[in-house]
Design a protein around this motif. Structure first.
Motif: not given
Ligand code: BDP
Length: 707
Positions: A155-157, A358-360, A386-388
């Protein structure tokens, strides 16, 4: 108490909470096994048995006193005649009344009746036994989860073990956990689930896997959770054997129509598709100089005859940005890609937008795209996993963060334009909208890998239903359902959770600089050095004297200008930008004074100390609950809290040391780089251990650790 029951434990109420008017029978207005109303009936029996030890009899319409009546409004009216509140019900909504010794749980549809039943049981389990009578309708129609599961079972993340959906390239045979998960989701009123990673694998479309998807959907259907899937844009070529995947090529169109028909033949109620295109190496329409809208509409045409929706992600950006271009800014990408496409998407397309540009990150402003798209349906993408944010080894209760985003007023055209009213479709009068939460549950019995992080899933679902609910109110409901009614437990877990996001922000990255984590892939642990000179564009632009991204229109990347004018004005000037977003929008000297009077660098030092100190307190606080929580969960959480406490120190010292090295500005309190009482492990006589140099250097004092 291994966590698998989550908040649906139906534990007996404490003391003598006997319920004088508790119904003794149940009348179910649909007895078809597998229908959500049938599920509701099973759930009510199970819950009342658990909470009160009482077995419900089968009631009949001739003897409705002391009965729970559960069903749809239509079925109710057929048997019992009109009832007033039916008019107020919207899709998936329900009416719950427990005023007399008759309890009515009437849904606008089957799903609504199930939601009402879960709501009633949640009240009972929390000891909220008073009479109620109300209608509850959803704020938005799309309340989905996204699961980033790969076909090989990883599972990614995901931080809770392997997938419950896939293994070895195929859909799993055993769908028990899938049904249990759907049950949990139904109880928080989630109605759709994308089961595979946005970085999608086309082999999901093989006949064997389509049949497998049918199995998953069959397991979820009794809970009213519709299945959806992520698609890989290049599938017609890489999987279908066509020479192209150009969205305007009729053969490609026909290929998608055909595969879509095959899926719907097996899953007639499929919710729809999710598409990540032209992002982070994924294929998309831009390969053929087609627009993103042309790409999205291709799927929309295929899904339309079946009533399917296409969630098209706005997470489109170039992941090879060159930092030497001072004007380059990943935060600008979504608006740049989508602004000219507004109104060009088919009506069953919803653009799914991450909450920030940006990204979470631990702190981001709202994505400006929410106010750019006026003639396009939109949904917000939140991250439960909680990825980041510590990957479930740190306690970070996220509802306060989400509330800030949802309540943020974008002031489009100088009118109230809260994000929650944009995504519901209300503000710009769009037919569709809602929320997508990236959850990534796994086979671990705790679902997410940590008991305490389940409050995030609970809050996510209920905020998608009603964003007006309070973060603390949701949390306390969850605590009562998860850990029981002990006042001290409720107070302590509330306090721990409510201070957890500010603490994490304090010891990771504050003032809007982003989470200063390892950006290259792991997104875990401190590594501020990677936050510049990377193609992903997550930059701090820190040098010896100054730090922050200048995103102003006047001197910077122009990002502040992507917001409606009222908001743009606030972000354009250092004076009006809130301190917690200062470095997101401005590049300032380390000696720049904040509104608090502190310099930026001293604020960094102090916050990292404060945040890390809070993380130490969390251990004490949890420890104070020993004996009040079952040993299994107590120990599990304690282990994590201790880990967090240690890791928070690593964060504190890494970040502080890093900026001290860079700026050479001393900490006024003399703490940074000065640990007179610390005994370095590598200096001890090592027996069975050896020392080694760590990378990045600042994650261990003296750049040395032992193993
Ligand atoms: C990033 C993740 C990555 C995801 C990407 C996404 O690090 O694994 O594939 O976002 O949302 O935060 O597509």
């Amino acid at each position: 108490e291994d966590g698998s029951a989550a908040w649906l434990r139906y534990a007996p109420l404490p003391h003598d909470s006997s319920h004088s008017s508790l119904p003794s029978s149940i009348i179910t207005l649909n007895s078809t096994r597998g229908s959500p109303v049938y599920t509701a009936q099973q759930e009510l029996r199970r819950g009342i048995q658990g909470i009160f030890g009482k077995t419900l009899n089968n009631g009949t319409s001739s003897n409705q006193h002391g009965a729970i009546i559960v069903g749809t409004a239509q079925a109710y009216q057929k048997s019992y005649g009109e009832f007033d509140d039916a008019k107020e019900l919207e899709e998936d909504g329900y009416f719950l009344s427990s005023e007399s010794n008759q309890v009515l749980i009437i849904g606008q549809n089957e799903r609504g009746a199930l939601y009402g039943s879960f709501d009633y049981l949640s009240r009972l389990a929390q000891g909220k036994l008073g009479a109620v009578s109300y209608v509850s309708n959803p704020h938005a129609s799309i309340r989905w989860t996204n699961e980033w599961d790969n076909m090989d079972g990883s599972i990614e993340r995901g931080y809770a073990g392997p997938s419950i959906f896939f293994e070895n390239g195929f859909v799993t045979d055993n769908v028990t956990r899938v049904a249990e998960y759907a049950r949990l989701l139904a109880s928080i009123r989630i109605n759709g689930m994308i089961v595979n990673n946005v970085n999608a694998n086309a082999t999901l479309l093989s006949p064997r896997n389509i049949n497998g998807l049918g199995r998953l959907a069959d397991a979820m259907r009794p809970y009213g959770v519709q299945l959806g899937i992520s698609l890989n844009f290049a599938s017609p070529q890489t999987f279908g054997g066509l020479s192209t995947f150009d969205p305007l090529d009729p053969a490609v169109d026909a290929w998608w129509a055909n595969i879509t028909n095959q899926i719907y033949a097996r899953v007639p109620d499929m919710a729809g598709y999710l598409v990540k295109a032209n992002s982070e190496g994924q294929p998309g329409p831009l390969t053929y100089n087609r627009t993103l809208a042309e790409g999205a509409n291709m799927f929309a045409r295929a899904a339309k005859p079946h009533g399917g929706i296409v969630m098209f992600r706005a997470f489109v950006y170039d992941n090879h940005i060159n930092e030497s271009n001072w004007k380059a800014d990943r935060a600008n990408a979504a608006v740049e890609f989508f602004q000219d496409l507004d109104g060009k998407f088919d009506d069953n397309v919803v653009v799914q937008i991450k909450y920030g540009p940006i990204d979470f990150q631990v702190r981001e402003p709202v994505s400006p795209l929410f106010s750019t798209l006026r003639n396009t349906s939109t949904a917000i993408e939140l991250q439960v996993t909680q990825e980041y944010l510590g990957q479930q080894t740190h306690l970070v209760y996220l509802a306060p963060l989400w509330k800030e985003i949802l309540e943020f007023d974008m002031k489009a055209d100088n009118r109230s334009s809260k994000v929650k009213d944009i995504i519901s479709g209300e503000r710009f009068r769009r037919p569709l909208g809602g929320s997508a939460g990236v959850v990534n549950v796994g086979t671990n019995t705790t679902w997410l890998g940590s008991h305490l992080s389940m409050s995030n899933l609970y809050a996510y679902g209920l905020l998608a239903w009603d964003p007006a609910l309070g973060a603390e109110e949701l949390l306390q409901d969850w605590i009562r359902l998860t850990f029981g009614h002990d006042k001290k437990v409720i107070e302590t877990v509330t306090e721990m959770s409510m201070k957890s996001w500010p603490a994490y922000e304090n010891y990771t990255g504050n003032l809007g600089i982003q989470t200063l984590t390892d950006i290259l892939y792991t997104h875990f642990g401190p590594n501020p050095a990677t936050m510049d000179n990377n193609g992903w564009g997550q930059w701090t632009r820190a040098d010896k004297f100054s730090i922050g991204m200048d995103r102003t229109v006047k001197n910077g990347t122009g990002n502040a200008g992507q917001y409606p004018s009222e908001v743009a004005k606030v972000y354009e000037s250092i004076e009006t930008t809130p301190d917690n977003l200062l470095l997101w929008f401005h590049h300032v000297n380390y000696t720049h004074r904040l509104k608090s009077g502190k310099t930026v660098i001293q604020h960094f030092y102090d916050s990292h100390y404060e945040g890390a100190a809070t993380a130490q307190d969390l251990v004490e606080q949890w420890n104070s609950l020993e004996g009040r929580i079952d040993v299994e969960r107590f120990e599990h959480v304690l282990f994590r809290q201790k880990y967090q406490a240690g890791h928070a120190l690593v964060w504190r010292d890494s970040i502080n040391q890093f900026y001290y090295n860079l700026s050479e500005i001393k900490d006024e309190a003399g703490r940074v780089g000065n640990h007179p009482y610390r005994i370095e492990a590598e200096k001890m006589t090592l027996d069975g251990y050896r020392s080694y140099s760590v990378n990045p250097f600042h994650t261990a004092s003296g750049a040395k650790a032992i193993v």
